[in-house]
Design an enzyme around this catalytic site. Structure first.
Site, short mmCIF file in Angstrom:
data_model
loop_
_atom_site.label_atom_id
_atom_site.label_comp_id
_atom_site.label_asym_id
_atom_site.label_seq_id
_atom_site.Cartn_x
_atom_site.Cartn_y
_atom_site.Cartn_z
N GLU A 34 5.08 13.65 -36.96
CA GLU A 34 5.64 12.88 -35.83
C GLU A 34 5.58 13.71 -34.56
O GLU A 34 5.21 14.88 -34.57
CB GLU A 34 7.09 12.48 -36.11
CG GLU A 34 7.28 11.04 -36.55
CD GLU A 34 7.03 10.03 -35.45
OE1 GLU A 34 6.64 10.43 -34.32
OE2 GLU A 34 7.20 8.83 -35.70
N ASN A 77 11.35 3.85 -31.99
CA ASN A 77 9.97 4.31 -31.85
C ASN A 77 9.37 3.81 -30.54
O ASN A 77 10.01 3.08 -29.78
CB ASN A 77 9.12 3.80 -33.03
CG ASN A 77 8.98 4.86 -34.12
OD1 ASN A 77 8.71 6.03 -33.82
ND2 ASN A 77 9.16 4.46 -35.35
N ASP A 100 4.84 2.11 -34.61
CA ASP A 100 5.50 3.41 -34.72
C ASP A 100 5.48 4.05 -33.33
O ASP A 100 5.83 3.41 -32.35
CB ASP A 100 4.81 4.26 -35.78
CG ASP A 100 5.73 5.30 -36.40
OD1 ASP A 100 6.18 6.21 -35.66
OD2 ASP A 100 6.00 5.24 -37.60
#
Length: 285
Positions: A12, A141, A191
């Site tokens: 991430e 997100n 995302d």
């Protein structure tokens, strides 16, 4: 296509650091931050808590979001100082997606450790002040900003709609967020995201093996397919700001392939924005 073959459980927070000609990213589950210059050697730092996102302060310092605080982190020696607590009294949540805004603030989302419904929030840290912007979000997100600095986007991945909200001159939201890109009909899960210099939004889509670009009006433009199922966060960097980087995850896969969890790099024909810098209060040296 593979920029780094480290198999992250939950990659991430991809962030291009132009001063260092390097990509920064995280393995949230591994509680680790990585930095790798183009053509150079990968470095990493371990943390006690989950870490997920960073913003650039200057050539040597970052603001790093952990499950309990926003930290000032020095890349030269690894020292870290707490700037402000972040839901430190809530054992259910951790940090997730985050990005610096054009006005010098840092937006950071939280979510439940087990994606508990509505447990997350989006916060903004600006010149020493931490303020909750939006609450009751399940998976925060897609935090990113229009190049003019007049709007921000974010999503609750659980809902499948990327929202857009207007910003005032100081970077604070004005009015209610409005739907911008609705992915529900396609069954896509947005995302992380980043905006390019033309206002196009690049959306990493969990489970779809791709990063998709939507134009400044929210219309689908193209998709970059990548050899991992769970693409999690994009960044646009490189010397000419024309390299799309993307992290991925092995989490949630019964039989991960060799590329799942790797970090990718692909040349694209749109230029990215230079990452914005976080402005710290004068009391922080």
């Amino acid at each position: 296509m593979i920029f780094d073959d480290t198999p992250c459980t939950l990659g991430e927070g991809a962030l291009w650091h132009s001063d260092l000609n390097a990509l920064i990213w995280f393995d949230i589950i591994g509680k680790r931050m990585y930095l790798k210059p183009v053509g150079g050697q990968r470095r990493h730092w371990d943390f006690v808590d989950h870490v997920s996102a960073a913003g650039i302060v200057d050539a040597n310092r970052l603001i790093v979001a952990s499950s309990r605080a926003l930290l000032l982190f020095d890349l030269r020696d690894g020292t870290r100082t707490t700037l402000v607590d972040l839901e430190a009294d809530n054992p259910v949540t951790r940090s997730n997606d985050g990005r610096a805004d054009p006005q010098g603030g840092f937006w950071i989302g939280t979510m439940g450790l087990n994606a508990e419904a509505g447990a997350g929030s989006i916060w903004r840290y600006c010149r020493g002040e931490l303020r909750r912007l939006f609450a009751h979000i399940t998976i925060t997100n897609a935090i990113c900003f229009a190049p003019q600095g007049d709007s921000a986007c974010f999503t609750d991945t659980d809902k499948g709609v990327i929202m857009r909200v207007a910003l005032d001159a100081d970077g604070w939201p004005v009015g209610d967020p409005q739907p911008f890109i609705d992915l529900r009909a396609e069954g896509l899960s947005p995302d992380g995201a980043v905006m390019d210099a033309q206002g196009g939004l690049w959306s990493a889509q969990w489970g779809a093996g791709r990063v998709a670009r939507y134009d400044a009006q929210g219309r689908f433009d193209r998709a970059v397919m990548l050899p991992a199922a769970h693409i999690s966060c994009p960044s646009i960097g490189g010397a000419d700001l024309d390299t799309l980087f993307a992290t991925s995850a092995r989490q949630g896969l019964d039989a991960p392939g060799p590329d799942d969890g790797c970090t990718f790099a692909v040349t694209v024909d749109e230029r990215g924005q230079s990452e914005h810098r976080v402005i710290l209060p004068s009391s922080v040296s």
